[in-house]
Design a protein around this motif. Structure first.
Motif, PDB file in Angstrom:
ATOM      1  N   LEU A   6       0.839  -1.200   0.000  1.00 50.90           N
ATOM      2  CA  LEU A   6       0.000   0.000   0.000  1.00 50.90           C
ATOM      3  C   LEU A   6       0.869   1.243   0.000  1.00 50.90           C
ATOM      4  N   SER A   7       0.420   2.267  -0.716  1.00 53.65           N
ATOM      5  CA  SER A   7       1.093   3.567  -0.680  1.00 53.65           C
ATOM      6  C   SER A   7       0.405   4.467   0.330  1.00 53.65           C
ATOM      7  N   LEU A   8       1.213   5.214   1.077  1.00 52.42           N
ATOM      8  CA  LEU A   8       0.709   6.168   2.062  1.00 52.42           C
ATOM      9  C   LEU A   8       1.421   7.493   1.857  1.00 52.42           C
ATOM     10  N   ALA A   9       0.672   8.569   1.664  1.00 56.15           N
ATOM     11  CA  ALA A   9       1.243   9.911   1.557  1.00 56.15           C
ATOM     12  C   ALA A   9       1.012  10.637   2.871  1.00 56.15           C
ATOM     13  N   CYS A  10       2.102  11.089   3.479  1.00 58.94           N
ATOM     14  CA  CYS A  10       2.007  11.766   4.772  1.00 58.94           C
ATOM     15  C   CYS A  10       3.285  12.571   4.971  1.00 58.94           C
ATOM     16  N   TRP A  11       3.184  13.652   5.713  1.00 61.64           N
ATOM     17  CA  TRP A  11       4.361  14.467   5.957  1.00 61.64           C
ATOM     18  C   TRP A  11       5.304  13.764   6.930  1.00 61.64           C
ATOM     19  N   ASP A  12       6.479  14.332   7.127  1.00 54.65           N
ATOM     20  CA  ASP A  12       7.525  13.743   7.966  1.00 54.65           C
ATOM     21  C   ASP A  12       7.333  14.191   9.416  1.00 54.65           C
ATOM     22  N   TYR A  13       6.313  13.649  10.063  1.00 47.85           N
ATOM     23  CA  TYR A  13       6.061  13.962  11.468  1.00 47.85           C
ATOM     24  C   TYR A  13       6.875  13.036  12.369  1.00 47.85           C
ATOM     25  N   ASP A  14       7.224  13.510  13.559  1.00 52.67           N
ATOM     26  CA  ASP A  14       7.891  12.620  14.504  1.00 52.67           C
ATOM     27  C   ASP A  14       6.991  11.436  14.855  1.00 52.67           C
ATOM     28  N   ARG A  15       5.690  11.661  14.903  1.00 55.39           N
ATOM     29  CA  ARG A  15       4.736  10.633  15.291  1.00 55.39           C
ATOM     30  C   ARG A  15       4.433   9.623  14.189  1.00 55.39           C
ATOM     31  N   LEU A  19       6.753   4.654  10.891  1.00 52.12           N
ATOM     32  CA  LEU A  19       6.125   4.067   9.700  1.00 52.12           C
ATOM     33  C   LEU A  19       6.968   4.339   8.466  1.00 52.12           C
ATOM     34  N   ALA A  20       7.546   5.535   8.395  1.00 48.31           N
ATOM     35  CA  ALA A  20       8.359   5.906   7.237  1.00 48.31           C
ATOM     36  C   ALA A  20       9.643   5.100   7.159  1.00 48.31           C
ATOM     37  N   ASP A  21      10.283   4.860   8.309  1.00 50.05           N
ATOM     38  CA  ASP A  21      11.559   4.135   8.276  1.00 50.05           C
ATOM     39  C   ASP A  21      11.387   2.626   8.394  1.00 50.05           C
ATOM     40  N   GLY A  22      10.156   2.173   8.540  1.00 46.53           N
ATOM     41  CA  GLY A  22       9.895   0.739   8.558  1.00 46.53           C
ATOM     42  C   GLY A  22      10.083   0.063   9.897  1.00 46.53           C
ATOM     43  N   SER A  23      10.394   0.815  10.943  1.00 43.57           N
ATOM     44  CA  SER A  23      10.565   0.182  12.251  1.00 43.57           C
ATOM     45  C   SER A  23       9.234  -0.227  12.864  1.00 43.57           C
ATOM     46  N   ILE A  32       4.518   1.772   1.364  1.00 45.61           N
ATOM     47  CA  ILE A  32       5.358   2.667   0.575  1.00 45.61           C
ATOM     48  C   ILE A  32       5.020   4.079   1.032  1.00 45.61           C
ATOM     49  N   TYR A  33       5.924   4.679   1.795  1.00 43.95           N
ATOM     50  CA  TYR A  33       5.659   5.957   2.454  1.00 43.95           C
ATOM     51  C   TYR A  33       6.154   7.104   1.578  1.00 43.95           C
TER      52      TYR A  33
END
Length: 330
Positions: A6-15, A19-23, A32-33
């Motif tokens: 799945l693709s997810l569009a979202c800004w680079d929030y700390d919260r 999800l963005a780095d896959g941890s 796919i962030y």
């Protein structure tokens, strides 16, 4: 078994960084962030539905629910919250000193249906008696000419909304006194470039916002997260999987902010800010889920309807995938 991509569009929030780095990985999903500024995410999702899931303006999402076949369904995740008293700017030429003086004035808005102006108009109505239908609204690009509403609006006649000229920008117009005020999410460039011409209505906005929260218990929600409805219908488990992952990623941020051996953000008094947030807003000062946010959401839905953006007053439960409204208990 293969995982769903799945693709997810979202800004680079700390919260959302986990999800963005896959941890943090949603159950059954390879994510796919797409790290995009919110304006680009909203434009691409609302106009072209380019992503499977995306951060979304709460107001735009509510407008989309008024369509015959709504394109999206949300989960009760709120990546952006913001007290908006700081986002009311006035032209020095307007002579405006008090909120009540905004009645009947010319007010700029990048888009009438943006979440930030919806909250601002509602707060001005409830706290200062300014009728949302009283001003004349002018919409368009804040820094670049040519911006228009991402969604077509059908407002009641009492709301006066006009586009600015094709070469005009709101930032310049408020500095020149062509607009009396500006309701926006971004600080206009002329606030810094022309400080004698553009002012905040509430210069002591932190104190005002704290007092507002103490009175109302509202920390305004700006954005939610939506899923393309056809994808959700085909695999309803996606909603709960994404919701759980967002919650898990946010918990990591809480843990990081609790760390005092070193600063996780470039804020010299980070520990003091965290302590203040807990003191003013409670342990979970940025809650996800429906029940902790019911009062905030219901207030927003009232504003949305009163301001002509939703034909009827939506119920909180209508916004979110039913699977995310409750959780199992052991």
């Amino acid at each position: 078994m293969p995982r769903l991509q799945l693709s997810l569009a979202c800004w680079d929030y700390d919260r959302t960084r986990a999800l963005a780095d896959g941890s943090v990985r949603p159950e059954g999903i390879d994510l796919i962030y797409h790290n995009l500024f919110v304006e680009e995410t909203f434009f691409r999702m609302l106009r072209n539905r380019e992503f499977d899931a995306a951060e979304m303006s709460l107001s735009s999402y509510c407008v989309s629910l008024m369509r015959d076949e709504p394109a999206f369904i949300a989960i009760p995740v709120f990546p952006s919250r913001f007290f908006r008293h700081s986002c009311i700017f006035v032209s020095a030429k307007s002579g405006i000193r008090e909120p009540k003086e905004l009645a009947g004035r010319k007010i700029g808005v990048p888009e009438y249906q943006m979440t930030a102006p919806v909250w601002i108009r509602g707060i001005l109505q409830d706290e200062y008696g300014v009728d949302p239908a009283s001003p004349e609204y002018w919409s368009g690009g804040e820094e670049e000419p040519g911006r228009d509403e991402k969604l077509a609006l059908d407002l009641p006649a009492k709301f006066r909304l006009k586009p600015i000229g094709p070469e005009q920008t709101l930032a310049r117009m408020i500095a020149e006194g062509e607009l009396d005020a500006l309701h926006t999410a971004r600080t206009p460039s002329t606030f810094a470039a022309r400080p004698d011409a553009v002012k905040r209505l509430f210069e002591n906005y932190v104190d005002v916002e704290k007092a507002y929260y103490r009175k109302t218990k509202i920390f305004p929600i700006m954005h939610t997260v939506v899923i393309r409805r056809e994808l959700y219908r085909a695999s309803r488990w996606i909603a709960q999987s994404l919701f759980k992952a967002f919650v898990q990623a946010q918990r990591r941020t809480y843990e990081n902010l609790d760390t005092t051996m070193a600063l996780t953000a470039m804020l010299p008094w980070q520990a003091a800010h965290v302590e203040e947030a807990r003191r003013e807003l409670g342990e979970d000062w940025w809650p996800y889920g429906v029940e902790p946010n019911r009062h905030v959401l219901d207030t927003f839905l009232r504003y949305h309807h009163e301001q002509g953006l939703s034909k009827r007053r939506l119920r909180v439960e209508e916004l979110f995938a039913p699977e995310t409204l409750q959780s199992f208990r052991v």
